[in-house]
Scaffold this active site. Structure first.
Site, PDB file in Angstrom:
ATOM      1  N   MET A 190       0.848  -1.196   0.000  1.00 47.25           N
ATOM      2  CA  MET A 190       0.000   0.000   0.000  1.00 47.25           C
ATOM      3  C   MET A 190       0.878   1.240   0.000  1.00 47.25           C
ATOM      4  O   MET A 190       1.679   1.435   0.927  1.00 47.25           O
ATOM      5  CB  MET A 190      -0.922  -0.012   1.226  1.00 47.25           C
ATOM      6  CG  MET A 190      -1.982  -1.110   1.182  1.00 47.25           C
ATOM      7  SD  MET A 190      -2.982  -1.203   2.694  1.00 47.25           S
ATOM      8  CE  MET A 190      -1.839  -2.046   3.810  1.00 47.25           C
ATOM      9  N   CYS A 239      -2.544  -1.416  -9.732  1.00 41.99           N
ATOM     10  CA  CYS A 239      -2.734  -0.042  -9.280  1.00 41.99           C
ATOM     11  C   CYS A 239      -3.372   0.802 -10.375  1.00 41.99           C
ATOM     12  O   CYS A 239      -2.878   0.827 -11.511  1.00 41.99           O
ATOM     13  CB  CYS A 239      -1.407   0.568  -8.861  1.00 41.99           C
ATOM     14  SG  CYS A 239      -1.574   2.245  -8.218  1.00 41.99           S
TER      15      CYS A 239
END
Length: 332
Positions: A18, A100
């Site tokens: 993350m 992503c």
């Protein structure tokens, strides 16, 4: 191959990569909570490493093992060089980001946009596999934009597996590359866990971890019992790390014993001292510790003391001890 099996065992439960969250300080905290869970770095781009020479992005503490490096890129030779740098730095796995959805990532022609080009993903993975001895894995979506996941995901997995990838973490949502922010891409497209489970049935030889929207250790156990090889948890592991990780070794891996968040906070003190000794700031570590007591007595005061005090001049481990005192008092 024994090393591959060790990391695959760890992948029964992993903390998702993350951006801005799973940095090296966060990973040390998570490792104190669980000795077994597989940890991932934030995404590091291959251009930053190979062209920019930003090798400081690869720094990590030996206590973090097992730990995987996630790379972002789309140029096979450059990714191979970046993977080599990651292996030389000591990472246990190299993971390619094909999930992503941010504009910045799209402009670099990597991340979720690569779901449109499984041939290029296969070429990138083959180059990395040729370059390193550690396992190369992929984190992907079930599709992007107007793609029909039921149609595109099997072909994607088949093509990339043909290049030598045997382990995938699949975020069970589409990514919308236009019109939704990265935050919205984590919530709005519907989850399709059943589709990912069907991929496990279709490709039984692959090691598949499911990712997306998983908020508890009980949920993770349910997915493992349903037939998944692994479960990857993101935001819940960051915001409620004790709830996800303190019993993971016992309940997911059948090993060790549950960790105690109070003990973990104290275990972090020598690490904090060492970080401050190299010129680091307290807040760089404690910002990841704010959720350590989420849902428990004293949690609000713990967060307030650390949030208000960590950035003041001279702040050090004694601030953590002060905040911890409030948690202990609230629990008695």
């Amino acid at each position: 191959m024994a090393e591959f099996e060790r990391i695959r065992r760890a992948a029964r439960l992993s903390v998702a990569p993350m951006m801005d969250w799973t940095d090296r300080h966060c990973r040390v905290l998570h490792r104190m909570l669980s000795r077994e869970t597989l940890l991932y770095t934030e995404m590091v781009t291959s251009p930053a490493l190979v062209r920019g020479g930003a090798l400081h992005l690869l720094e990590f503490s030996p206590v973090e093992h097992p730990v995987a490096l996630q790379l972002g890129g789309s140029e096979p030779d450059e990714l191979a060089k970046a993977a080599t740098l990651g292996e030389e730095a000591g990472y246990d796995e190299i993971n390619l980001n094909v999930g992503c959805p941010s504009d910045r990532v799209q402009s670099g022609t990597f991340g979720a946009v690569l779901m449109r080009d499984p041939g290029l993903v296969a070429e990138c993975c083959a180059a990395m596999i040729d370059a390193v001895d550690v396992e190369v894995t992929v984190k992907c979506r079930i599709g992007v934009d107007e793609q029909e996941p039921e149609d595109v995901l099997p072909g994607f997995l088949d093509r990339v597996a043909g290049a030598g990838v045997a382990r995938f973490a699949i975020h069970a949502r589409k990514a919308w590359l236009q019109g939704l922010s990265p935050k919205e891409n984590r919530d709005i497209p519907p989850l399709d866990y059943d589709l990912v489970l069907r991929m496990k049935e279709r490709f039984p030889e692959l090691h598949l971890s499911v990712n997306g929207g998983i908020t508890s250790l009980d949920e993770a156990k349910g997915f493992l019992e349903a037939g998944f090889d692994g479960v990857m948890i993101g935001r819940a592991a960051y915001h409620q790390p004790s709830d996800i990780l303190s019993r993971a070794d016992v309940e997911i891996f059948g090993a060790g014993e549950a960790s105690d968040p109070v003990g973990v906070a104290r275990q972090m003190l020598p690490y904090i001292e060492a970080h401050l000794g190299t010129g680091g700031k307290l807040g760089q570590v404690t910002r990841h510790m704010l959720g350590l007591f989420a849902g428990k007595p004293g949690a609000r005061t713990w967060r307030r003391v650390l949030s208000e005090g960590a950035h003041k001049p001279g702040a050090g481990p004694e601030l953590v001890e002060e905040a911890l005192g409030h948690v202990i008092a609230a629990a008695t």
